[in-house]
Enzyme design. Structure first.
Site, PDB file in Angstrom:
ATOM      1  N   HIS A 147       0.571  -1.337   0.076  1.00  0.00           N
ATOM      2  CA  HIS A 147       0.330  -0.311   0.016  1.00  0.00           C
ATOM      3  C   HIS A 147       0.785   1.574  -0.257  1.00  0.00           C
ATOM      4  CE1 HIS A 147      -2.277   3.050   2.061  1.00  0.00           C
ATOM      5  NE2 HIS A 147      -3.048   2.532   1.500  1.00  0.00           N
ATOM      6  N   ARG A 149       1.263   3.604   1.623  1.00  0.00           N
ATOM      7  CA  ARG A 149       1.938   3.776   2.902  1.00  0.00           C
ATOM      8  C   ARG A 149       3.029   3.103   3.847  1.00  0.00           C
ATOM      9  NH1 ARG A 149      -1.730   5.038   8.140  1.00  0.00           N
ATOM     10  NH2 ARG A 149       0.349   5.558   9.090  1.00  0.00           N
ATOM     11  N   LYS A 150       3.607   2.331   3.349  1.00  0.00           N
ATOM     12  CA  LYS A 150       4.279   1.329   3.158  1.00  0.00           C
ATOM     13  C   LYS A 150       5.184   1.750   2.723  1.00  0.00           C
ATOM     14  CE  LYS A 150       1.092  -1.131   5.612  1.00  0.00           C
ATOM     15  NZ  LYS A 150      -0.273  -0.476   4.911  1.00  0.00           N
ATOM     16  N   ILE A 151       6.690   0.532   3.027  1.00  0.00           N
ATOM     17  CA  ILE A 151       8.067   1.164   3.347  1.00  0.00           C
ATOM     18  C   ILE A 151       8.373   1.390   1.527  1.00  0.00           C
ATOM     19  CG2 ILE A 151       9.153  -1.755   3.541  1.00  0.00           C
ATOM     20  CD1 ILE A 151      11.072   0.387   4.945  1.00  0.00           C
ATOM     21  N   LEU A 152       7.645  -0.070   1.110  1.00  0.00           N
ATOM     22  CA  LEU A 152       7.840  -0.283  -0.297  1.00  0.00           C
ATOM     23  C   LEU A 152       6.122   0.117  -0.789  1.00  0.00           C
ATOM     24  CD1 LEU A 152      10.300  -2.438  -2.434  1.00  0.00           C
ATOM     25  CD2 LEU A 152       7.115  -2.318  -3.502  1.00  0.00           C
TER      26      LEU A 152
END
Length: 230
Positions: A147, A149-152
């Site tokens: 998603h 908002r995630k790191i990747l």
């Protein structure tokens, strides 16, 4: 491109099998389906997590049971997990909150003698390490989210890593309508392939466009992990 992305993540994480799906919630749902979790079963989850963790359990017809978290890590508190274990408990969903690894050793020590599975909700934990090994490297089932908002990110997407070849086969069937052959094999074939549908599956595939974005993001991941630590 999806196949290339799966191989690249498998190499980065150190996992033997990797299955890309359309989002992190779908990843958890399919992981629970692979364990035959359904009506009448209970799955323990931390009370501090995003609703998707509990929703995936409900998608299987099972019941989420909430346990408290540690103040220091925001991850599952072992005593709270012990307090809600029952004969119906089929799995523990260990969320690596904000990418901080849960205490997997103690959770597995509690779960294994009871025949309870530990499934990792690693939505935020791509690149995180536990005892020096990357999260998902040797997990029975670990579920990642891509998603925004995630790191990747792949704009939207998810992935499951597993050390079990039987789970890998089951997950690939389930993500693609239960079809016995992949679209890639069907579309590349010079003759008609008559597929079979041994199970009821889902349309949980990741697209090639998303996978291409993920491959580009993966090259930046070490730098993004350092920024996240800061």
């Amino acid at each position: 491109m999806v196949g290339q992305f799966e191989e690249a993540v498998a190499s980065f994480v150190g996992s033997e099998f990797v299955v890309a799906v359309c989002n992190g919630t779908a990843a958890i749902h399919l992981a629970l389906e692979a364990l035959d979790i359904g009506s009448g079963d209970e799955v323990i989850v931390p009370s501090l997590t995003f609703i998707a963790t509990a929703n995936a359990i409900r998608h299987c017809g099972a019941t989420p049971v909430f346990a408290d978290v540690e103040r220091e890590t925001f991850n599952l508190k072992l005593k709270s997990v012990e307090a809600v274990l029952s004969k119906r408990t089929k799995a523990i969903l260990a969320v690596h909150q904000f990418g901080m690894p849960a205490d997997l050793d103690r959770l597995n020590k509690l779960a294994s003698p009871r025949g309870v599975h530990v499934v990792e909700d690693a939505a935020c934990a791509l690149g995180s390490r536990y005892h020096g090994r990357r999260i998902g490297s040797d997990a029975p089932l670990a579920c990642f989210s891509f998603h925004p908002r995630k790191i990747l990110t792949t704009a939207e997407g998810g992935m499951i890593t597993t050390s079990n070849p039987a789970y890998d086969r089951e997950l690939r069937l389930l993500r693609h309508q239960g079809m016995s052959v992949s679209d890639l094999i069907r579309h590349q074939s010079q003759s008609v392939i008559v597929e079979e549908y041994p199970v009821v599956g889902y349309n949980y595939r990741l697209t090639d466009i998303q996978a291409a974005l993920g491959l580009a993001q993966l090259k930046k991941l070490p730098r993004m992990i350092l920024r996240r630590r800061d």
